[in-house]
Design a protein around this motif. Structure first.
Motif, PDB file in Angstrom:
ATOM      1  N   GLY A 278      11.333  -8.563   5.007  1.00 53.09           N
ATOM      2  CA  GLY A 278      12.671  -7.956   3.763  1.00 53.09           C
ATOM      3  C   GLY A 278      13.736  -7.330   5.031  1.00 53.09           C
ATOM      4  O   GLY A 278      13.956  -7.794   6.019  1.00 53.09           O
TER       5      GLY A 278
ATOM      6  N   ASN B  54       6.752  -5.329   3.866  1.00 51.32           N
ATOM      7  CA  ASN B  54       5.981  -5.273   3.045  1.00 51.32           C
ATOM      8  C   ASN B  54       5.264  -3.642   2.384  1.00 51.32           C
ATOM      9  O   ASN B  54       4.243  -4.010   2.063  1.00 51.32           O
TER      10      ASN B  54
ATOM     11  N   SER C 190       7.125  -2.414   0.432  1.00 50.59           N
ATOM     12  CA  SER C 190       8.092  -2.325  -0.818  1.00 50.59           C
ATOM     13  C   SER C 190       8.744  -3.880  -1.817  1.00 50.59           C
ATOM     14  O   SER C 190       7.409  -3.777  -1.457  1.00 50.59           O
ATOM     15  N   THR C 191       9.877  -3.765  -1.639  1.00 51.58           N
ATOM     16  CA  THR C 191      10.094  -4.829  -2.317  1.00 51.58           C
ATOM     17  C   THR C 191      10.808  -6.452  -0.990  1.00 51.58           C
ATOM     18  O   THR C 191      11.556  -6.093  -1.111  1.00 51.58           O
ATOM     19  N   PRO C 192       9.544  -6.539  -0.785  1.00 53.09           N
ATOM     20  CA  PRO C 192      10.159  -8.149   0.161  1.00 53.09           C
ATOM     21  C   PRO C 192      11.161  -8.908  -0.424  1.00 53.09           C
ATOM     22  O   PRO C 192      11.557  -8.974  -1.586  1.00 53.09           O
ATOM     23  N   VAL C 193      12.301  -9.597   0.456  1.00 56.89           N
ATOM     24  CA  VAL C 193      13.524 -10.061   0.034  1.00 56.89           C
ATOM     25  C   VAL C 193      13.190 -11.585   1.437  1.00 56.89           C
ATOM     26  O   VAL C 193      13.309 -11.142   2.591  1.00 56.89           O
TER      27      VAL C 193
ATOM     28  N   HIS D 182      -2.004  -5.733   2.546  1.00 56.60           N
ATOM     29  CA  HIS D 182      -0.733  -6.931   1.443  1.00 56.60           C
ATOM     30  C   HIS D 182      -0.019  -7.857   1.508  1.00 56.60           C
ATOM     31  O   HIS D 182      -0.971  -8.154   2.791  1.00 56.60           O
TER      32      HIS D 182
END
Length: 499
Positions: A25, A346, A348-351, A3
């Motif tokens: 994240g 990295n 799941s959903t990065p924030v 990723h």
């Protein structure tokens, strides 16, 4: 591979001279704490580290609480007080933090166990040279008594490793453990120096020492560790390339998950403990612990990751292991007061989040006692992608830079080394710089067998050659002796074997 991993091992390994970018994240903590006897609830099964006071007595009591909270113990490293657990209880970490004897506890990932995914960190640049270039390389090699592809390795003379090999190629009693994606020990440039008895697959947190378990899951994508291995100790055997320390041993401690190539804390903890308990002298860490580019101490889960990996790294140091790690490929000033991480978690959903480098660490790079390495190009300037920072970088080494190109026959600014399947390829990144330093550290250990990890680090710094800050780069701060781009300087292999 993996990723936005670009960062480390990924960050670390910036293939083809591509800069790695990573993101961070936010993983919220459990909203409420539960009692040790709370009934487990259903949720995604995650992996956790529960960090306790070291010792068998405490571990036994905590393991009972783990069971009551709906956890399953995978392995207990009692000597450092780290217990790896699987649980589907969303309140598991919060519950464990209330248990007597538990100092920190947290999830090591945000995605459920066995999650898979794919990401691209760049493809390796195979040795695809013109007939005239290969002829020139072969002619130069023959005339100078070099390995067939050595004239394409500008990085060896850059740190005087070619000269050092004539004085002392390194001792067979010194082993560098490569904590990475695995190593193809059948490669003709590596097999003579490979130590199977010091190799394992640590993915999941439990060391598997069965034959071949240390090899890459997928040779086509998990090539990173094999490339690192060649830079450290490719043999001078008339085949391919040469390593910085061609006489030392190398071992593979695989920590990358299949398919995703993610490096989770439980695997890295296993790797440091395994290295310490199996006589490894130096570890090469060209990665950062997923899923966070930076782990922040004010987040309970991330604090537990810092604690667990830090304990394992310190244990290795106490057992005589020097840990060497890549600074990262995001072009960040690690001494800044605030950084932006947009790629974590990295898995799941990065924030996007702002992080303070003083309390948010790149692990294991910024752990105490670790040698942090920046990358340079053929012109002895910092590679454009390399992280830097005054007081953060210890030393520098060739990592490659497509913007700094050597003369013929190489004409390629990246680092040439071994690849799975008996191949060779160019890659670039702080991942490529780190094995140069690990190799020089192995040469120092060979010349000074009784030297401690701290003494080896002192010698690396004292012997390094610092080019000083470029006059046209304002990002470089410090002095001629210690600065933000090179730390104490670019390592010197010849001094390592002569002083």
């Amino acid at each position: 591979m993996a990723h936005p991993r670009s960062r480390r091992l990924r960050a670390l390994a910036v293939p083809l001279g591509l800069a790695l970018t990573a993101s961070l994240g936010f993983l919220p903590n459990a909203a409420t704490a539960a009692s040790p006897d709370a009934a487990p609830a259903d949720g995604p099964q995650l992996s956790y580290v529960v960090n306790t006071t070291p010792g068998h007595a405490t571990a036994g009591k905590v393991e009972k609480a783990i069971s009551r909270a709906g956890g399953k113990v995978i392995v207990a490293h009692e000597q450092i007080g780290v217990i790896v657990v699987h649980s589907a209880n969303p309140q598991f970490a919060a519950t464990m933090r209330t248990v007597p004897g538990v100092q920190t506890a947290g999830a090591t990932r945000t995605a459920p166990l066995k999650a898979t995914g794919t990401t691209d960190v760049g493809k390796p640049q195979k040795v695809d040279l013109s007939t005239s270039q290969l002829a020139a390389a072969g002619k130069a090699a023959k005339a100078n008594g070099q390995e067939p592809l050595e004239p394409l390795q500008w990085d060896l003379p850059a740190i005087k490793a070619d000269q050092a090999a004539k004085v002392n190629p390194g001792s067979r009693k010194v082993t560098v453990g490569i904590i990475d994606t695995g190593v193809d020990d059948t490669h003709p440039d590596l097999k003579a120096n490979f130590s199977a008895r010091q190799s394992a697959n640590c993915v999941g947190g439990v060391a598997d020492t069965s034959k071949g378990a240390w090899r890459p899951w997928d040779p086509a994508s998990d090539y990173h560790g094999t490339h690192v291995a060649g830079t450290i100790a490719a043999a001078r055997n008339g085949v391919g390339v040469a390593g910085v320390a061609p006489g030392v041993k190398i071992s593979a401690i695989k920590v990358s998950e299949p398919e995703t190539s993610l490096f989770y804390a439980e695997s890295v903890v296993c790797a440091f403990v395994f290295a310490a308990d199996h006589g490894v002298a130096v570890t090469n860490n060209s990665y950062y612990v997923d899923p966070w580019m930076f782990n922040c101490k004010d987040d309970a889960d991330q604090a537990a990751i810092i604690d667990a990996v830090g304990r394992a790294a310190s244990y290795a140091q106490r057992k005589g292991v020097l840990n060497v790690a890549a600074a990262g490929n995001s072009g960040l000033d690690l001494a800044a007061t605030k950084l932006t991480d947009s790629g974590s978690p990295n898995d799941s959903t990065p924030v996007e989040r702002a992080v303070n480098p003083k309390t948010c660490w790149d692990v294991p790079t910024q752990l105490p006692g670790t040698v942090t390495v920046a990358a340079t190009g053929v012109q002895k300037r910092k590679s454009y992608y390399s992280n830097y920072g005054l007081g953060q970088i210890d030393v520098a080494a060739p990592g490659g830079d497509s913007k700094q190109v050597p003369e013929l026959p190489a004409k390629n600014g990246n680092i040439l080394s071994t690849m799975p399947g008996g191949d060779w390829a160019y890659l670039a990144g702080t991942s490529m710089a780190t094995p140069h330093v690990a190799g020089v550290a192995a040469l120092i250990k060979s010349a000074h067998p009784k030297a401690s990890p701290q003494e080896i680090q002192w010698l690396l710094k004292e012997q390094a050659d610092n080019p000083g800050c470029p006059t046209d780069d304002a990002t470089c701060t410090g002095t001629k002796h210690v600065n933000s781009h090179f730390g104490y300087g670019i390592v010197d292999a010849l001094d390592a074997v002569k002083k």
